[in-house]
Design a protein around this motif. Structure first.
Motif, PDB file in Angstrom:
ATOM      1  N   MET A  30       0.836  -1.197   0.000  1.00  0.00           N
ATOM      2  CA  MET A  30       0.000   0.000   0.000  1.00  0.00           C
ATOM      3  C   MET A  30       0.868   1.241   0.000  1.00  0.00           C
ATOM      4  SD  MET A  30      -3.339  -0.121   2.235  1.00  0.00           S
ATOM      5  CE  MET A  30      -3.233  -1.065   3.664  1.00  0.00           C
ATOM      6  N   PRO A  31       0.667   2.122  -0.940  1.00  0.00           N
ATOM      7  CA  PRO A  31       1.467   3.336  -0.952  1.00  0.00           C
ATOM      8  C   PRO A  31       0.924   4.386   0.011  1.00  0.00           C
ATOM      9  CG  PRO A  31       0.327   3.021  -3.036  1.00  0.00           C
ATOM     10  CD  PRO A  31      -0.250   2.066  -2.067  1.00  0.00           C
ATOM     11  N   ILE A  32      -0.226   4.085   0.636  1.00  0.00           N
ATOM     12  CA  ILE A  32      -0.757   5.029   1.612  1.00  0.00           C
ATOM     13  C   ILE A  32       0.248   5.097   2.754  1.00  0.00           C
ATOM     14  CG2 ILE A  32      -2.603   5.425   3.276  1.00  0.00           C
ATOM     15  CD1 ILE A  32      -3.856   5.600   0.739  1.00  0.00           C
ATOM     16  N   PHE A 154     -25.921  -2.875   0.860  1.00  0.00           N
ATOM     17  CA  PHE A 154     -25.878  -1.410   0.887  1.00  0.00           C
ATOM     18  C   PHE A 154     -27.151  -0.806   0.327  1.00  0.00           C
ATOM     19  CE2 PHE A 154     -23.767  -2.920  -2.917  1.00  0.00           C
ATOM     20  CZ  PHE A 154     -24.372  -2.179  -3.910  1.00  0.00           C
ATOM     21  N   THR A 289      -8.439   0.775   7.895  1.00  0.00           N
ATOM     22  CA  THR A 289      -7.870   0.258   6.653  1.00  0.00           C
ATOM     23  C   THR A 289      -7.615   1.409   5.696  1.00  0.00           C
ATOM     24  OG1 THR A 289      -9.135  -1.766   6.953  1.00  0.00           O
ATOM     25  CG2 THR A 289      -8.148  -1.423   4.804  1.00  0.00           C
TER      26      THR A 289
ATOM     27  N   ILE B 242     -14.334  -9.419   2.363  1.00  0.00           N
ATOM     28  CA  ILE B 242     -14.463  -7.971   2.184  1.00  0.00           C
ATOM     29  C   ILE B 242     -13.251  -7.206   2.753  1.00  0.00           C
ATOM     30  CG2 ILE B 242     -15.872  -5.963   2.818  1.00  0.00           C
ATOM     31  CD1 ILE B 242     -17.395  -7.277   0.799  1.00  0.00           C
ATOM     32  N   LEU B 246     -10.968  -4.524   0.786  1.00  0.00           N
ATOM     33  CA  LEU B 246     -10.731  -3.145   1.223  1.00  0.00           C
ATOM     34  C   LEU B 246      -9.251  -2.818   1.110  1.00  0.00           C
ATOM     35  CD1 LEU B 246     -12.912  -2.675   4.422  1.00  0.00           C
ATOM     36  CD2 LEU B 246     -13.360  -1.957   2.094  1.00  0.00           C
ATOM     37  N   ILE B 247      -8.407  -3.747   1.560  1.00  0.00           N
ATOM     38  CA  ILE B 247      -6.967  -3.504   1.494  1.00  0.00           C
ATOM     39  C   ILE B 247      -6.547  -3.282   0.049  1.00  0.00           C
ATOM     40  CG2 ILE B 247      -4.694  -4.510   1.902  1.00  0.00           C
ATOM     41  CD1 ILE B 247      -5.868  -6.044   4.215  1.00  0.00           C
ATOM     42  N   VAL B 248      -6.995  -4.189  -0.833  1.00  0.00           N
ATOM     43  CA  VAL B 248      -6.591  -4.059  -2.230  1.00  0.00           C
ATOM     44  C   VAL B 248      -7.169  -2.779  -2.833  1.00  0.00           C
ATOM     45  CG1 VAL B 248      -6.618  -5.179  -4.475  1.00  0.00           C
ATOM     46  CG2 VAL B 248      -6.386  -6.537  -2.443  1.00  0.00           C
ATOM     47  N   VAL B 250      -7.754   0.078  -1.247  1.00  0.00           N
ATOM     48  CA  VAL B 250      -6.917   1.180  -0.774  1.00  0.00           C
ATOM     49  C   VAL B 250      -5.594   1.191  -1.534  1.00  0.00           C
ATOM     50  CG1 VAL B 250      -5.673   2.081   1.213  1.00  0.00           C
ATOM     51  CG2 VAL B 250      -7.960   1.212   1.502  1.00  0.00           C
ATOM     52  N   LEU B 251      -5.058  -0.018  -1.733  1.00  0.00           N
ATOM     53  CA  LEU B 251      -3.785  -0.158  -2.442  1.00  0.00           C
ATOM     54  C   LEU B 251      -3.872   0.423  -3.858  1.00  0.00           C
ATOM     55  CD1 LEU B 251      -1.832  -3.401  -2.028  1.00  0.00           C
ATOM     56  CD2 LEU B 251      -1.942  -2.478  -4.284  1.00  0.00           C
ATOM     57  N   GLY B 254      -4.175   4.152  -3.873  1.00  0.00           N
ATOM     58  CA  GLY B 254      -2.881   4.778  -3.642  1.00  0.00           C
ATOM     59  C   GLY B 254      -2.028   4.773  -4.894  1.00  0.00           C
ATOM     60  N   SER B 343     -20.551  -4.222  -7.142  1.00  0.00           N
ATOM     61  CA  SER B 343     -21.299  -3.028  -6.763  1.00  0.00           C
ATOM     62  C   SER B 343     -20.985  -2.621  -5.330  1.00  0.00           C
ATOM     63  CB  SER B 343     -22.795  -3.246  -6.968  1.00  0.00           C
ATOM     64  OG  SER B 343     -23.199  -4.445  -6.403  1.00  0.00           O
ATOM     65  N   THR B 344     -20.676  -3.602  -4.463  1.00  0.00           N
ATOM     66  CA  THR B 344     -20.293  -3.243  -3.099  1.00  0.00           C
ATOM     67  C   THR B 344     -19.009  -2.420  -3.114  1.00  0.00           C
ATOM     68  OG1 THR B 344     -21.237  -5.316  -2.345  1.00  0.00           O
ATOM     69  CG2 THR B 344     -19.825  -4.162  -0.811  1.00  0.00           C
ATOM     70  N   TYR B 347     -19.729   0.912  -4.401  1.00  0.00           N
ATOM     71  CA  TYR B 347     -20.476   1.665  -3.398  1.00  0.00           C
ATOM     72  C   TYR B 347     -19.521   2.270  -2.377  1.00  0.00           C
ATOM     73  CZ  TYR B 347     -23.312   2.531   0.726  1.00  0.00           C
ATOM     74  OH  TYR B 347     -23.883   3.116   1.816  1.00  0.00           O
ATOM     75  N   LEU B 348     -18.514   1.496  -1.968  1.00  0.00           N
ATOM     76  CA  LEU B 348     -17.573   1.988  -0.969  1.00  0.00           C
ATOM     77  C   LEU B 348     -16.548   2.953  -1.565  1.00  0.00           C
ATOM     78  CD1 LEU B 348     -16.902  -1.254   1.060  1.00  0.00           C
ATOM     79  CD2 LEU B 348     -18.082   0.770   1.857  1.00  0.00           C
ATOM     80  N   PHE B 350     -14.300   2.086  -3.943  1.00  0.00           N
ATOM     81  CA  PHE B 350     -13.069   1.422  -4.359  1.00  0.00           C
ATOM     82  C   PHE B 350     -13.156   0.895  -5.785  1.00  0.00           C
ATOM     83  CE2 PHE B 350     -12.787   0.735   0.302  1.00  0.00           C
ATOM     84  CZ  PHE B 350     -11.693   1.549   0.491  1.00  0.00           C
ATOM     85  N   GLY B 360     -23.211   0.296  -8.723  1.00  0.00           N
ATOM     86  CA  GLY B 360     -22.822   0.584  -7.345  1.00  0.00           C
ATOM     87  C   GLY B 360     -22.367   2.027  -7.176  1.00  0.00           C
ATOM     88  N   GLU B 367     -22.552   7.771   0.410  1.00  0.00           N
ATOM     89  CA  GLU B 367     -21.298   7.886   1.137  1.00  0.00           C
ATOM     90  C   GLU B 367     -20.778   9.322   1.127  1.00  0.00           C
ATOM     91  OE1 GLU B 367     -19.190   4.937   2.489  1.00  0.00           O
ATOM     92  OE2 GLU B 367     -21.334   4.717   2.781  1.00  0.00           O
TER      93      GLU B 367
END
Lengths: 329, 413
Positions: A30-32, A154, A289, B242, B246-248, B250-251, B254, B343-344, B347-348, B350, B360, B367
């Motif tokens: 992760m570059p964050i 959602f 996260t 999930i 999320l990690i991927v 965010v990755l 970035g 779609s999740t 929605y978030l 990502f 989504g 959000e």
């Protein structure tokens, strides 16, 4: 049996190590930059580098990441105040286990009550659908349950919120606790219960389908077996055949899945919690996260992975206990 | 009793060696037992309709109402997303379909400045079009500047068009109104469907290929190879779904903000779905492995070995085709869950991000800041997108269930 369990546990440890390696590499890619994004605008590069070094993030080569992994592994079982810390979060240096523990009561209460409702509703529905196979009732239940499975959390959560919180105003729109009350422990959970009602119903309806389908399939299988025919042939009432003879055998797979439910009880529903603004473990996980708090991400994900490994193992053992025909090898 | 109904079993072997047994229903072959001799001369098999396995499957599939409904739902959504935009533009002429942008034009006239923003935001919004939302913002101001030592009075009128086109009520031009950024909701729904459907097909395709190869090899060879592949499956199955995504997510976010060339906001969802596929193949692999373990002991496999066929040929020509029915069911059901995953993520925030769109992404409105209030005031923006997701998943689930019943040779109905 004992030998089998020990063997499985040893295998589980190996699996968990592999899982943690995968997650650690992903996280380190992760570059964050947690340090840069939290240190503030005015910090000098040297200070940032120093903090990075302290947290073990300065070396991003393969060897550096491996080193960081063992570092993390070493911190995992550090004991503070008699509790395993699972490493210390970057955010405020709090022990990860403490952060996880803070979120769990909310998540657990919601998931637990939802599971009870799920079983109470799904099992009778599944049995009715099976005993009246191919009838209008069966089709109706099947269709409704399918709709439940197909609803994305959602969307459904927001629709629920729109109707019951916004339009009708029966429940609070979001939040977890009343600001006016400052109770702790179990009273805290009770006082904020009305915030939990909508999330509980959302989770119940979404998970109802799977359970009901399972019950129906099992029940059909049992109802087609020979001993049920015998029971009918000797003139037992149909209600007795269903409730006493068939239902008991349907319980086998249901009891088995109970163990498999353990992870979902503690892991928190990220999206549902977020929609209804609950401060459970799911919401915490999402925020941290996004921030890139590596020790927390690792701790939380490993917590989940451990739960699911244990869940699978327990359900295998339960299966052998409940059904004497099954032998573990 | 003058009529006897005879049930006949028709068994037929096709070239592939698969056999299918079907009890042909009573009404098709009512043989009248005590009718005179002319009937008896007719050979028996003239009264029997032989059906190929494929036709039997199709017949059984269409007998179930739910699977037909599922099929209609899926086909309808495909038409809506892929043919829809073409038709829509014929009915409502569009300037610019998915393009977005802003043109700010300033002209200097003798009276002063006339400044306006020419809005090219979305399809169909013309300069002279009336505002539907009641959100005009005209600012008129007068001031004096000195040009070449002379005082010139300048009247400036600023018309902010960018607000006009946002959150418009439904009209003939925009059947579902426009969203927060002024996009036409209906056309976004159509284009969003394209992304959602393509992405989930891609993911299911990768999962199937990986699962079939891994499961096929594990099941056929057994022993150490089987053990290794199954342990990899165990590991992948323990990854928490999930949170890992999320990690991927965010990755990838970035990486995009750091400007790594190979990845962009538009292609991000594809990388994400490829990642999802790479961790979700164990289910398929286990299914294929289990089937092959039982199939490889059958006589026709011994025959194939005796004929001297290569291992590759034995696995992929003789074993895999027999796993196909279960595989097709798994793929259809997988499509539904992939749409939910996609779609999740969107929605978030990502997955697909504005200005690109997916179903989504439209719901991502919740959000945003004040998103809930905007959504409550304009349900037409997000409810159709949510319904599209539900219809897609429901359609694929009905289809999968119907196929499961139709492909099961033991099923009677």
């Amino acid at each position: 049996m004992l030998k089998y369990i020990v063997k499985r546990l040893a295998l589980s440890v190996l699996i968990l190590v592999a899982v943690s390696l995968i997650i650690y590499f992903l996280v380190r890619l992760m570059p964050i930059d947690f340090v840069a994004s939290n240190a503030g605008m005015n910090s000098e590069p040297e200070t940032l580098d120093k903090i990075r070094e302290q947290l073990g993030l300065s070396d991003n080569s393969f060897v550096g990441i491996i080193k960081g992994y063992f570092n993390w592994l070493g911190n995992l079982f550090e004991v503070e105040n008699g509790v395993i810390t699972l490493g210390k979060s970057f955010d405020g240096q709090k022990p990860v286990s403490q952060i996880i523990r803070q979120g769990i009561p909310t998540s657990f209460v919601v998931a637990f009550i939802a599971t009870i409702f799920e079983f109470l509703i799904a099992i009778p529905l599944g049995i009715t659908a099976a005993t009246h196979q191919y009838s209008f009732r069966d089709y109706l239940i099947t269709v409704l349950v399918m709709v439940g499975i197909s609803l994305p959390s959602f969307f459904f959560g927001n629709v629920f919120k729109a109707i019951f919180a916004d339009l009708l105003g029966w429940f609070p729109v979001s939040g977890g606790t009343d600001a006016s009350q400052s109770t702790t422990g179990i009273m805290d959970v009770l006082s904020s219960f009305r915030y939990y009602i909508l999330p509980i119903f959302t989770i119940t309806i979404l998970s109802l389908g799977g359970r009901m389908r399972m019950t129906r399939t099992n029940m059909l299988e049992v109802l087609n077996s020979d001993y049920i025919r015998t029971a009918r042939a000797k003139g037992l009432k149909e209600s007795k055949v269903v409730t006493k003879h068939a239902f008991r055998n349907t319980l086998i797979p249901l009891v088995t899945t109970l163990a498999g439910l353990i992870p979902s009880l503690f892991s928190g529903a990220i999206i549902t919690e977020r929609i209804f603004g609950l401060d459970g473990i799911g919401t915490t996980a999402l925020t941290l996260t996004n921030k890139g708090d590596i020790p927390f991400i690792m701790g939380y994900n490993m917590f989940l992975a451990t739960l699911s490994v244990l869940g699978i193992l327990l359900s295998d053992i339960m299966y052998a206990i409940v059904d004497p025909r099954v032998k573990l090898e | 009793m003058d009529k006897k109904t005879v049930l006949l079993k028709a068994t037929r072997l096709d070239e592939k060696g698969t056999s299918a047994t079907e009890v042909i229903k009573n009404e098709e072959i009512k043989i009248e037992a005590n009718t005179p001799s002319e009937e008896e001369n007719v050979p028996l098999d003239k009264n029997i309709k032989l059906m190929s396995p494929t036709r039997m499957v199709i017949r059984r599939f269409f007998r179930s109402k739910l699977s037909v409904i599922g099929l209609i739902m899926v086909i309808g959504l495909f038409l809506f997303s892929f043919a829809g935009p073409i038709l829509y533009h014929v009915i409502v002429p569009a300037n610019d379909v998915v393009g977005s942008g802003y043109k700010s034009d300033v002209t200097i006239s003798e009276n002063g400045f006339d400044a306006w923003y020419e809005n090219l935001m979305t399809r169909g919004w013309q300069q002279d079009e009336k505002d539907e939302s009641g959100r005009w913002e005209n600012t008129e101001s007068e001031f004096i500047v000195i040009v070449d030592g002379e005082e010139v009075a300048i009247k400036q009128t600023l018309q902010k068009f960018e607000k006009d086109s946002t959150l418009a009520r439904p009209s003939a031009l925009h059947p579902l109104g426009t969203d927060k950024s002024g996009y036409d909701v209906l056309s976004r729904l159509m284009y969003g469907g394209r992304v959602s459907l393509i992405v989930s097909f891609l993911a299911v395709f990768i999962i199937t290929v990986l699962g079939v190869v891994a499961g096929g090899i594990a099941g056929y060879f057994g022993g150490v190879i089987d053990n290794i592949i199954m342990r990899i499956c165990d590991i992948l199955m323990c990854l928490p779904g999930i949170p890992i995504l999320l990690i991927v997510g965010v990755l990838l976010n970035g990486w995009i903000s750091k400007g790594y060339g190979f990845i962009s906001g538009e292609s991000r969802i594809y990388y994400l779905m490829i990642f999802i596929s790479c961790i979700s193949w164990p289910g398929t692999a286990r299914l294929v492995r289990g089937q092959i373990l039982s199939l490889r002991e059958q006589e026709y496999m011994v025959a194939a070995e005796a004929m001297g066929y290569s291992t590759f040929r034995r696995i992929f020509k003789h074993l895999i085709p027999n796993v196909m029915p279960q595989l097709i069911v798994q793929m259809t059901l997988g499509l539904g869950s992939m749409i939910i995953y996609e779609s999740t993520l969107s929605y978030l925030g990502f997955g697909v991000k504005a200005p690109n769109t997916a179903w989504g992404t439209i719901l991502n409105l919740f959000e945003e800041a004040n998103g809930f209030e905007i959504a409550m005031a304009n349900p037409l923006i997000w409810v159709p997108a949510g319904l599209c997701i539900v219809i897609a998943v429901l359609g694929f689930n009905f289809l999968g269930d119907g196929l499961r019943d139709a492909l099961d040779p033991k099923a009677r109905r």
